[in-house]
Design a protein around this motif. Structure first.
Motif, short mmCIF file in Angstrom:
data_model
loop_
_atom_site.label_atom_id
_atom_site.label_comp_id
_atom_site.label_asym_id
_atom_site.label_seq_id
_atom_site.Cartn_x
_atom_site.Cartn_y
_atom_site.Cartn_z
N MET A 1 0.78 -1.06 0.19
CA MET A 1 0.07 -0.04 -0.07
C MET A 1 1.21 1.36 -0.03
O MET A 1 2.04 1.31 0.60
CB MET A 1 -0.77 -0.13 1.34
CG MET A 1 -2.02 1.14 1.41
SD MET A 1 -2.06 1.37 3.10
CE MET A 1 -2.14 3.12 2.77
N LEU A 2 0.49 2.26 -0.85
CA LEU A 2 1.06 3.47 -1.07
C LEU A 2 0.37 4.56 -0.10
O LEU A 2 -0.70 4.62 -0.37
CB LEU A 2 1.41 3.85 -2.31
CG LEU A 2 2.01 2.82 -3.23
CD1 LEU A 2 1.84 3.22 -4.62
CD2 LEU A 2 3.42 2.64 -2.83
N ALA A 87 -4.32 7.54 0.33
CA ALA A 87 -3.58 5.87 0.37
C ALA A 87 -4.15 5.43 -0.90
O ALA A 87 -5.15 5.69 -1.53
CB ALA A 87 -4.71 5.53 1.68
N TYR A 88 -3.20 4.61 -1.60
CA TYR A 88 -3.37 3.93 -2.81
C TYR A 88 -3.11 2.48 -2.85
O TYR A 88 -1.99 2.28 -1.93
CB TYR A 88 -2.40 4.74 -3.68
CG TYR A 88 -2.67 6.00 -4.29
CD1 TYR A 88 -3.47 6.40 -5.13
CD2 TYR A 88 -2.20 7.09 -3.22
CE1 TYR A 88 -3.72 7.72 -5.37
CE2 TYR A 88 -2.61 8.46 -3.34
CZ TYR A 88 -3.15 8.96 -4.52
OH TYR A 88 -3.38 10.17 -4.61
N THR A 96 -6.25 -8.25 -8.10
CA THR A 96 -7.44 -7.75 -7.66
C THR A 96 -7.43 -6.47 -7.06
O THR A 96 -6.89 -6.32 -6.21
CB THR A 96 -8.11 -8.81 -7.12
OG1 THR A 96 -8.18 -10.16 -7.64
CG2 THR A 96 -9.71 -8.58 -6.79
N LEU A 97 -8.34 -5.29 -7.83
CA LEU A 97 -8.33 -4.15 -7.22
C LEU A 97 -9.28 -4.01 -6.37
O LEU A 97 -10.31 -4.76 -6.32
CB LEU A 97 -8.46 -2.99 -8.61
CG LEU A 97 -7.33 -3.21 -9.25
CD1 LEU A 97 -7.54 -2.02 -10.56
CD2 LEU A 97 -5.91 -2.76 -8.80
N ASN A 98 -9.00 -3.22 -5.29
CA ASN A 98 -10.02 -2.88 -4.10
C ASN A 98 -11.53 -2.28 -5.07
O ASN A 98 -11.54 -1.55 -6.00
CB ASN A 98 -9.51 -1.80 -3.35
CG ASN A 98 -10.48 -1.39 -2.24
OD1 ASN A 98 -11.07 -2.35 -1.42
ND2 ASN A 98 -10.62 -0.02 -2.02
N VAL A 99 -12.53 -2.66 -4.25
CA VAL A 99 -13.82 -2.14 -4.78
C VAL A 99 -14.47 -1.35 -3.83
O VAL A 99 -14.54 -1.67 -2.75
CB VAL A 99 -14.86 -3.34 -5.15
CG1 VAL A 99 -16.32 -2.90 -5.59
CG2 VAL A 99 -14.30 -4.46 -6.21
N GLY A 100 -14.66 -0.17 -4.19
CA GLY A 100 -15.14 0.77 -3.16
C GLY A 100 -16.71 0.50 -2.71
O GLY A 100 -17.27 -0.07 -3.40
N GLY A 101 -16.90 0.49 -1.59
CA GLY A 101 -18.07 0.23 -1.05
C GLY A 101 -18.23 -0.01 0.42
O GLY A 101 -17.01 -0.28 0.99
#
Length: 106
Positions: A1-2, A87-88, A96-101
């Motif tokens: 995480m960046l 935060a990135y 697998t990219l994060n899914v907002g929610g």
């Protein structure tokens, strides 16, 4: 995480801010889950600074922010950051990219 924190600092305050930002990075670096980090100043706009850090995961970063030493040595400096998301997630091939929610904690 960046984590990327940008700061707008008057040139006259640059050297003292540099010391404060280094102190903040050192406090964060002492925390569990810290992977690395750098300080930078924009080459075209000397009032724009950046603190970029890398963490094992978002939980490590959030726990670091709540540590006593970080509160004492870094929070005042970090609170000067430009107000924007910082935060990135790292994007690598086939991740697998994060899914907002909303998330379940159960």
């Amino acid at each position: 995480m960046l984590v990327v924190n940008r700061f707008r600092v008057p040139v006259a305050e640059g050297e003292s801010f540099r010391v404060d930002l280094q102190t903040a990075r050192e406090a964060l670096a002492a925390c569990a889950g810290y992977v690395g980090g750098e300080l930078g100043r924009n080459v075209d706009d000397p009032e724009l600074w950046v603190l970029s850090t890398r963490w094992e995961n978002v939980g490590s970063y959030r726990r670091a922010l709540s540590s006593y030493d970080v509160k004492l040595r870094a929070v005042a400096t970090l609170s000067r950051a430009v107000e924007e998301p910082s935060a990135y997630e790292q994007v690598e091939p086939e991740t697998t990219l994060n899914v907002g929610g909303a998330r379940s904690i159960g």
